[in-house]
Design an enzyme around this catalytic site. Structure first.
Site, PDB file in Angstrom:
ATOM      1  N   LYS A 185       1.599   2.077  -3.841  1.00 53.61           N
ATOM      2  CA  LYS A 185       1.143   2.595  -2.551  1.00 53.61           C
ATOM      3  C   LYS A 185       2.212   3.495  -1.908  1.00 53.61           C
ATOM      4  O   LYS A 185       3.283   3.663  -2.477  1.00 53.61           O
ATOM      5  CB  LYS A 185       0.735   1.428  -1.635  1.00 53.61           C
ATOM      6  CG  LYS A 185      -0.415   0.583  -2.219  1.00 53.61           C
ATOM      7  CD  LYS A 185      -1.770   1.299  -2.172  1.00 53.61           C
ATOM      8  CE  LYS A 185      -2.791   0.793  -3.162  1.00 53.61           C
ATOM      9  NZ  LYS A 185      -3.455  -0.458  -2.861  1.00 53.61           N
TER      10      LYS A 185
HETATM   11  C1  PLP Z   1      -4.551  -1.533  -3.333  1.00 52.18           C
HETATM   12  C2  PLP Z   1      -5.788  -1.782  -2.545  1.00 52.18           C
HETATM   13  C3  PLP Z   1      -6.075  -3.037  -1.999  1.00 52.18           C
HETATM   14  C4  PLP Z   1      -5.299  -4.280  -2.351  1.00 52.18           C
HETATM   15  O1  PLP Z   1      -3.985  -4.256  -1.996  1.00 52.18           O
HETATM   16  P1  PLP Z   1      -3.044  -5.450  -2.530  1.00 52.18           P
HETATM   17  O2  PLP Z   1      -1.832  -5.327  -1.656  1.00 52.18           O
HETATM   18  O3  PLP Z   1      -2.761  -5.158  -3.968  1.00 52.18           O
HETATM   19  O4  PLP Z   1      -3.754  -6.723  -2.324  1.00 52.18           O
HETATM   20  C5  PLP Z   1      -7.161  -3.174  -1.163  1.00 52.18           C
HETATM   21  N1  PLP Z   1      -7.971  -2.131  -0.902  1.00 52.18           N
HETATM   22  C6  PLP Z   1      -7.758  -0.919  -1.442  1.00 52.18           C
HETATM   23  C7  PLP Z   1      -8.682   0.197  -1.099  1.00 52.18           C
HETATM   24  C8  PLP Z   1      -6.666  -0.713  -2.295  1.00 52.18           C
HETATM   25  O5  PLP Z   1      -6.482   0.490  -2.866  1.00 52.18           O
END
Ligand code: PLP
Length: 385
Positions: A185
């Site tokens: 991210k």
């Molecule tokens: C990455 C992601 C998540 C989950 O995030 P985590 O921190 O891995 O639980 C949820 N929603 C979207 C749209 C994502 O891209």
């Protein structure tokens, strides 16, 4: 030939030293660094009324948000089909039913009109996703939600930093916003997330449920004369706290976020300039004056390109460039498709996007040479070089 991976985290010396400091300190789980990360996060959002609650993933955070809103069996929660499964799975954790809806053909974000049409007597909440880091049409969504007494949760896993009409996502008028610090991210803590709300009661419920349902507030209020070992469980909570080892990374990633974002903006404009004129639809920019977080750089292979999305990705890999697909929509996955009897014809926009979508690499560790390599590969695959 060296392979350019699709994504890489950008970890600096400060992050490494801060993690070492935690490891040497003897305090490795949730403690002073998680607390600092939370207050730094609120300061970053710039609204002191916002409470930031650190958790071990955005998925945990979305679960806590829905639990605090009282979502349970018999309830319906509207979600876009064009998202990662985490957005919808948390609805199932609580025994409620996700109602998938189609998205906008330009932004790939939830279509407000389809959201409105999906509302029933059972609808308790909507989870919107700011796809790739471009804000949803929040005025329309919030107004439809308020009129129908539906709670709004923003899945802001891609949206740091994103602004909507000049305001940072995290400070809008929704009930909850949840950020992700997963490895790929816009900033990372390895694994981690942040739940944000301006409602003190909802925040308090999340803090309690984040750690086994142990009521710290009750502890503070009634037990000042009790020994340090005493605690009270007031609900069957979860184990969703963020350890200091992760928060140590987050403190420095957050400080570097403006620099990360500036790089992403520059890289996206490079792509835009160099990839225009090809049989390729480039992602929309944020409205003038607003910020697109640019977590992803999603392009759409034109029907005039002469090759399929799958073939495009295969040929890019052969030229040493890793690409990905965002997303395989929920209605295509066996669990969601079979459980809720979903078919592509129910989501014509999202399905058409899915069949043409490719995400190009875009991350702060990429060099100008890497960007040139991607552009050259795209041109070659599309027969333009
Ligand atoms: C990455 C992601 C998540 C989950 O995030 P985590 O921190 O891995 O639980 C949820 N929603 C979207 C749209 C994502 O891209």
């Amino acid at each position: 030939m060296e392979f350019l991976p699709f994504a890489l985290p950008d970890i600096g010396e400060e992050e490494i030293l801060e993690v070492s400091d935690s490891l040497r300190s003897g305090w490795i789980t949730t403690g002073p660094k998680a607390k600092k990360f939370e207050s730094d996060f609120t300061a970053f959002l710039g609204d002191p009324a916002v409470q930031s609650i650190s958790v071990n993933s955005a998925t945990s955070g979305l679960h806590l948000a829905l639990e605090a809103l009282g979502i349970g069996p018999g309830d319906e929660v509207v979600v876009p089909t064009y998202t990662f499964t985490a957005t919808a799975e948390v609805v199932r954790y609580l025994g409620a039913k996700p109602i998938m809806v189609d998205v906008d053909a330009n932004t790939f974000n939830i279509c407000p009109e389809r959201f409105s049409n999906a509302i029933s007597e059972q609808t308790k909440a909507v989870i919107v996703v700011h796809f790739a880091g471009l804000a949803c049409d929040m005025d329309a969504i919030l107004s439809i939600a308020k009129k129908n007494n539906v709670k709004v949760v923003e899945d802001a896993a891609h949206a740091l930093p994103t602004t909507y009409k000049g305001k940072l996502v995290g400070t809008l008028d929704s009930d909850f916003t949840v950020f992700s610090f997963y490895a790929n991210k816009t900033m990372t803590t390895g694994e981690g997330g942040m739940v944000v709300t301006r409602n003190p009661e909802l925040a308090s419920r999340c803090r309690i449920m984040r750690l086994h349902g142990i009521s710290r507030d009750a502890f503070d209020r009634y037990t000042s004369n009790k020994p340090a070992w005493f605690y009270e469980v007031v609900a069957p909570g979860y184990k969703y706290n963020m350890p200091d080892i992760s928060a140590a990374i987050g403190i420095h990633q957050l400080r570097r976020l403006p620099e990360f974002h500036a790089k992403r903006v520059k890289m996206a404009s490079f792509y835009k300039e160099r990839l225009s004129g090809l049989p390729l639809e480039l992602p929309p920019s944020a409205p003038s004056g607003d910020a697109h977080a640019l977590h992803l750089y999603p392009v759409r292979i034109g029907h005039d390109a002469g090759l399929s999305r799958d073939k495009f990705i295969e040929n890019m890999a052969a030229l040493g460039v890793g690409c990905s697909v965002h997303f395989i929509p929920l209605h295509v996955h066996p669990y969601w498709r079979d459980t809720y009897k979903l078919a592509p014809s129910m989501f014509p926009v999202a399905h058409a996007i899915f069949e043409q979508e490719v995400t190009l690499p875009l991350y702060t560790k990429m060099t100008e040479k890497d960007l040139e390599k991607v552009v050259a590969a795209v041109k070659r695959v599309l027969g333009d070089a």
